[in-house]
Design a protein around this motif. Structure first.
Motif, short mmCIF file in Angstrom:
data_model
loop_
_atom_site.label_atom_id
_atom_site.label_comp_id
_atom_site.label_asym_id
_atom_site.label_seq_id
_atom_site.Cartn_x
_atom_site.Cartn_y
_atom_site.Cartn_z
N TRP A 49 9.41 -13.98 -10.29
CA TRP A 49 8.17 -14.35 -9.61
C TRP A 49 7.51 -15.54 -10.30
O TRP A 49 6.65 -16.19 -9.70
N ASP A 52 13.08 -1.97 -9.68
CA ASP A 52 11.95 -1.29 -9.05
C ASP A 52 10.98 -0.74 -10.10
O ASP A 52 9.77 -0.71 -9.88
N GLY A 72 1.05 -11.49 -7.66
CA GLY A 72 1.14 -10.05 -7.60
C GLY A 72 0.73 -9.50 -6.25
O GLY A 72 1.39 -8.61 -5.70
N GLN A 121 6.59 -10.57 -14.62
CA GLN A 121 6.73 -11.37 -13.40
C GLN A 121 7.85 -12.40 -13.56
O GLN A 121 8.61 -12.66 -12.61
N LEU A 126 15.18 -6.37 -4.82
CA LEU A 126 14.70 -6.88 -6.10
C LEU A 126 15.84 -7.04 -7.10
O LEU A 126 16.74 -6.22 -7.18
N ASN A 142 3.26 -9.96 -3.60
CA ASN A 142 4.42 -9.08 -3.75
C ASN A 142 4.02 -7.61 -3.93
O ASN A 142 4.78 -6.82 -4.48
N VAL A 144 8.90 -3.87 -11.15
CA VAL A 144 7.90 -4.32 -10.17
C VAL A 144 6.72 -3.33 -10.13
O VAL A 144 5.55 -3.74 -10.04
N LYS A 145 6.99 -2.05 -10.21
CA LYS A 145 5.91 -1.07 -10.22
C LYS A 145 5.03 -1.23 -11.46
O LYS A 145 3.81 -1.15 -11.39
N PRO A 173 6.73 -4.95 -1.90
CA PRO A 173 8.05 -5.58 -1.81
C PRO A 173 9.11 -4.64 -1.23
O PRO A 173 8.94 -3.41 -1.20
N LEU A 231 11.16 -10.80 -13.08
CA LEU A 231 11.41 -10.52 -11.66
C LEU A 231 11.64 -11.80 -10.85
O LEU A 231 11.81 -11.74 -9.63
N LEU A 290 12.03 -2.94 -2.15
CA LEU A 290 12.58 -2.62 -3.46
C LEU A 290 14.09 -2.85 -3.54
O LEU A 290 14.63 -3.21 -4.59
#
Length: 340
Positions: free
Chosen positions: A243, A165, A263, A238, A274, A266, A168-169, A269, A241, A271
């Protein structure tokens, strides 16, 4: 005769002491004043002798900085063979009563006066050394030879990765920063409130520097350029993750449109679902990029031409992201360092 020994392990879960000794203390990252103690030990290393940075001091500095457990015990000299076996398994350096810092084999890494023998080896987990060797073999096939004394990067047994998380943030914050940099370059800046509405997760994760940048009505041209480069830091995050399917060799710019499209897809998302790529893959990428980073700088500083195309700016941004991902120096995003 018994000796008081302090042992510093970089492993997240080192083997327990399994030799005969008088155990006095064990503490770790959550222990009171542990960071202060490590900083004091770093000060002892750095101030010895002439106090100038050298390869050994840097190795010791990095080991202490990565230390997650300190053991204090009294041990008889006739137990040193057993101590050595444990010390190798726990990847420790030993601080002895005579002021020397030693490796698991009791060889002196640094004397109290700062002197050292460069041939005495620092302890590293075997998998980290194996990863370094694998990277060097790959680079050799490309006609590249990084400095042999460059240390291995952090090992799987040592690393504490950022959580999915967090990643991703951070990726979403980088995307917003890059988009705003593009809008500044086109003299059509976006309203930061639009970012807040469309991607609240990324907006909330903006670093202090990023927040000030996207709200700046007239940023400096260099700041716009610097933030535009951040797309190259976004790509490895990315990829981490999952992605992005691959992390291409650093010989070309990233596809900005693809990064933004993925981006946006997603931007909100779940969380809890993930995950990151396997740690071994992430560290393989870190080790390769670290050595490419050194090569690119070395060739530039010595006005030499690389035998293959390598884009130093791309490597620099990837190193920034990968160092953050692997908690290098435990630094927040704005304070990440990329030494070689």
């Amino acid at each position: 005769m018994s000796l008081l020994v302090n042992a510093y392990s970089t492993l997240t879960n080192p083997i327990a002491i399994n030799f005969s000794c008088k155990k006095l203390n064990q503490r770790g990252l959550n222990s009171l004043n542990f960071t202060d103690h490590l900083n004091g030990f770093i000060g002892y290393v750095m101030q010895a002798g002439d106090g100038e940075m050298n390869s050994r001091r840097y190795e010791l500095y990095r080991h202490i900085q990565k230390t997650k457990h300190q053991f204090t015990f009294e041990v008889e000299e006739n137990q040193f063979d057993e101590l050595t076996i444990w010390a190798e398994q726990a990847n420790v350096i030993l601080f002895m009563p005579d002021g020397t810092i030693r490796n698991p084999n009791m060889e002196v890494l640094q004397h109290p006066d700062g002197k050292f023998d460069i041939n005495i080896k620092m302890p590293y987990p075997s998998e980290a050394l194996q990863r370094k060797a694998k990277t060097e073999q790959y680079l050799a096939t490309l006609g590249l030879q990084p400095l042999a004394s460059l240390p291995p990067v952090v090992a799987e047994s040592e690393v504490i990765l950022r959580t999915p998380d967090e990643v991703v943030k951070r990726a979403l914050a980088l995307m917003l920063t890059g988009i705003q940099a593009e809008s500044f370059r086109e003299n059509d800046p976006l309203d930061p409130e639009e970012f807040k509405t469309r991607c609240p997760l990324g907006f909330a994760a903006l670093s202090n520097i990023e927040y000030d940048f996207i709200h700046d009505p007239q940023p400096q041209e260099q700041d716009v350029m610097n933030m535009s480069w951040r797309y190259e830091a976004l790509l490895p995050l990315q990829w981490a993750l999952n992605w992005q399917s691959t992390l291409p060799f650093a010989d070309t710019f990233c596809n900005v449109s693809s990064l933004v499209e993925i981006g946006v897809e997603n931007s909100n998302p779940e969380l809890s679902t993930l995950t990151l790529r396997p740690t071994s893959e992430l560290l393989d990428a870190l080790d390769l990029n670290y050595r490419l980073h050194w090569l690119a700088r070395d060739y530039r500083l010595n006005n030499k031409s690389l035998p293959i195309e390598i884009m130093e700016g791309v490597i620099q941004e990837r190193q920034y992201a990968l160092n953050w991902l692997t908690n290098f120096e435990n630094a927040d995003w704005d304070d990440v360092d990329t030494p070689t």
